[in-house]
Scaffold this active site. Structure first.
Site, short mmCIF file in Angstrom:
data_model
loop_
_atom_site.label_atom_id
_atom_site.label_comp_id
_atom_site.label_asym_id
_atom_site.label_seq_id
_atom_site.Cartn_x
_atom_site.Cartn_y
_atom_site.Cartn_z
N LYS A 46 0.72 -1.31 0.02
CA LYS A 46 0.16 0.01 -0.04
C LYS A 46 0.92 1.18 -0.05
O LYS A 46 0.78 2.17 -0.67
CB LYS A 46 -0.92 0.11 1.28
CG LYS A 46 -2.04 -1.23 1.40
CD LYS A 46 -2.81 -0.79 2.63
CE LYS A 46 -2.25 -0.70 3.66
NZ LYS A 46 -1.74 -2.27 4.16
N LYS A 54 -1.49 9.04 6.02
CA LYS A 54 -1.44 7.93 6.74
C LYS A 54 -2.14 8.45 8.19
O LYS A 54 -1.29 8.69 9.18
CB LYS A 54 0.05 7.30 7.15
CG LYS A 54 0.04 6.09 7.70
CD LYS A 54 -0.05 4.81 6.96
CE LYS A 54 -0.24 3.61 7.79
NZ LYS A 54 -0.19 2.53 6.94
N ALA A 95 -4.66 1.48 7.42
CA ALA A 95 -3.76 0.70 8.14
C ALA A 95 -4.18 -0.67 7.94
O ALA A 95 -5.28 -1.05 7.92
CB ALA A 95 -3.55 0.92 9.51
N PRO A 101 5.60 -4.18 -11.04
CA PRO A 101 6.59 -5.19 -11.13
C PRO A 101 7.16 -5.41 -9.38
O PRO A 101 7.51 -4.42 -8.90
CB PRO A 101 7.52 -4.89 -12.06
CG PRO A 101 6.87 -3.80 -12.91
CD PRO A 101 5.76 -3.37 -11.97
N1 LIG Z 1 6.84 -4.15 -5.97
C1 LIG Z 1 7.42 -4.42 -4.89
N2 LIG Z 1 8.84 -5.06 -5.04
C2 LIG Z 1 9.51 -5.58 -4.01
N3 LIG Z 1 9.30 -5.03 -2.76
C3 LIG Z 1 8.18 -4.39 -2.67
C4 LIG Z 1 7.23 -3.97 -3.54
N4 LIG Z 1 6.22 -3.35 -3.10
C5 LIG Z 1 6.53 -3.24 -1.70
N5 LIG Z 1 7.75 -4.09 -1.48
C6 LIG Z 1 8.07 -4.12 -0.12
O1 LIG Z 1 7.38 -4.97 0.61
C7 LIG Z 1 7.25 -4.40 1.94
C8 LIG Z 1 5.73 -3.68 2.32
O2 LIG Z 1 5.41 -3.02 1.37
P1 LIG Z 1 4.44 -1.48 2.22
O3 LIG Z 1 5.24 -1.15 3.04
O4 LIG Z 1 4.09 -0.87 0.84
O5 LIG Z 1 3.10 -2.44 2.56
P2 LIG Z 1 1.85 -2.05 3.26
O6 LIG Z 1 0.70 -2.52 2.56
O7 LIG Z 1 1.96 -0.41 3.25
O8 LIG Z 1 2.39 -2.27 4.69
P3 LIG Z 1 1.51 -1.88 6.04
O9 LIG Z 1 0.32 -2.72 6.19
O10 LIG Z 1 2.61 -2.13 7.13
O11 LIG Z 1 1.24 -0.43 5.89
C9 LIG Z 1 8.24 -3.03 2.22
O12 LIG Z 1 9.50 -3.90 2.72
C10 LIG Z 1 8.53 -2.87 0.82
O13 LIG Z 1 9.77 -2.50 0.46
MG LIG Z 2 2.20 0.74 4.74
#
Ligand SMILES: Nc1ncnc2c1ncn2[C@@H]1O[C@H](COP(=O)(O)OP(=O)(O)OP(=O)(O)O)[C@@H](O)[C@H]1O
Ligand SMILES: [Mg+2]
Length: 250
Positions: free
Chosen positions: A19, A41, A121, A209
């Site tokens: 996200k 956020k 969240a 990707p």
């Molecule tokens: N396209 C991608 N390729 C590789 N790694 C990724 C990619 N997208 C996200 N990540 C990695 O995956 C992890 C989770 O991503 P992100 O923080 O965006 O998730 P989130 O859904 O926002 O999590 P949260 O619920 O904690 O807010 C991070 O460490 C990020 O660097």
């Molecule tokens: Mg997040």
């Protein structure tokens, strides 16, 4: 078609699905395309207090990558230390989530920007206070929902559940972004986006990707910002918002 300000609530099929990466890349891409959006956020859990304030979390990544410059108290008005759902973290810390503060910050950001991208969240059913959850917050903010989903096996189930839950809560689901598509997708990754569209009637607007250069701790978006524009995903988000706005005005 009339142009509308791109304000969205970004949720996911789970925590850790991408996200923050997608929200920041979309905000940056939209800004580069001339849409002056802010980021938010509203509630961040799992961040530690430091002597200076708080250790960096999603809000810092969002502002840094998108290039927005708002006070952190507005971008992230509520932070809790326990890495749990907000209502559970708040209870553990002997407090409650200050929803009035969240909404006041949101309204202030709406006055500062043409649109605001709000990252929830966890997922759409995550509780904030008692039985008031993320879906209620999105509805209170009057925002359509963009869902970030994983590409791997299991995502059809998670995404269909998220779409149906959001819709049953009275929310409009704009679309889905599948995040972390492997370079060599297996059968599940290749076939799940079409299955999601077929089962939900909601469009998959992009497939980000997998990119091992993305590092949220170091505020490095890798190629995600360029991808958001070059793949046409940011434009499809705008187009979809206009389609929905025009449908609603009929
Ligand atoms: N396209 C991608 N390729 C590789 N790694 C990724 C990619 N997208 C996200 N990540 C990695 O995956 C992890 C989770 O991503 P992100 O923080 O965006 O998730 P989130 O859904 O926002 O999590 P949260 O619920 O904690 O807010 C991070 O460490 C990020 O660097
Ligand atoms: Mg997040």
């Amino acid at each position: 078609m009339s142009q509308i300000a791109p304000s969205l609530f970004i949720t996911g099929t789970d925590t850790g699905v991408g996200k923050t990466v997608c929200t920041a890349a979309l905000a940056r891409a939209l800004r580069e395309m001339g849409h002056e959006v802010g980021v938010m956020k509203p509630i961040q859990t799992g961040v530690r207090r430091t002597q200076e304030g708080w250790e960096p979390g999603d809000a810092e990544y969002l502002t840094h990558v998108s290039g927005v410059n708002d006070p952190m108290d507005l971008v992230c008005p509520v932070r809790l230390e326990a890495p749990l759902a907000p209502s559970v973290a708040a209870e553990l810390e002997g407090t409650t989530v200050d929803l009035a503060r969240v909404l006041a910050a949101y309204h202030e950001l709406r006055t500062r920007h043409a649109g605001v991208l709000v990252e929830g969240a966890g997922g759409i059913a995550v509780p904030i206070q008692g039985d008031y959850g993320m879906a209620d917050l999105a509805r209170k903010m009057e925002l359509p929902v963009l869902i970030v989903a994983r590409p791997a096996l299991g995502t059809i189930n998670h995404t269909v559940l998220t779409v149906r839950y959001a819709q049953s809560a009275g929310l409009t689901v704009l679309g889905v972004i599948v995040a972390g598509m492997p370079l060599n997708p297996g059968l599940a990754e290749q076939t799940s986006p079409a299955a999601i569209e077929q089962l939900t009637g909601v469009p998959v607007l992009g497939r980000l990707p997998y990119d091992d250069k993305i590092n949220t701790d170091r505020c490095d978006p890798g190629a995600s910002v360029d991808w958001m524009r070059a793949s046409g995903t940011a434009q499809r988000v705008l187009d979809q918002m206009n389609i929905l706005a025009n449908a609603l005005s009929k």
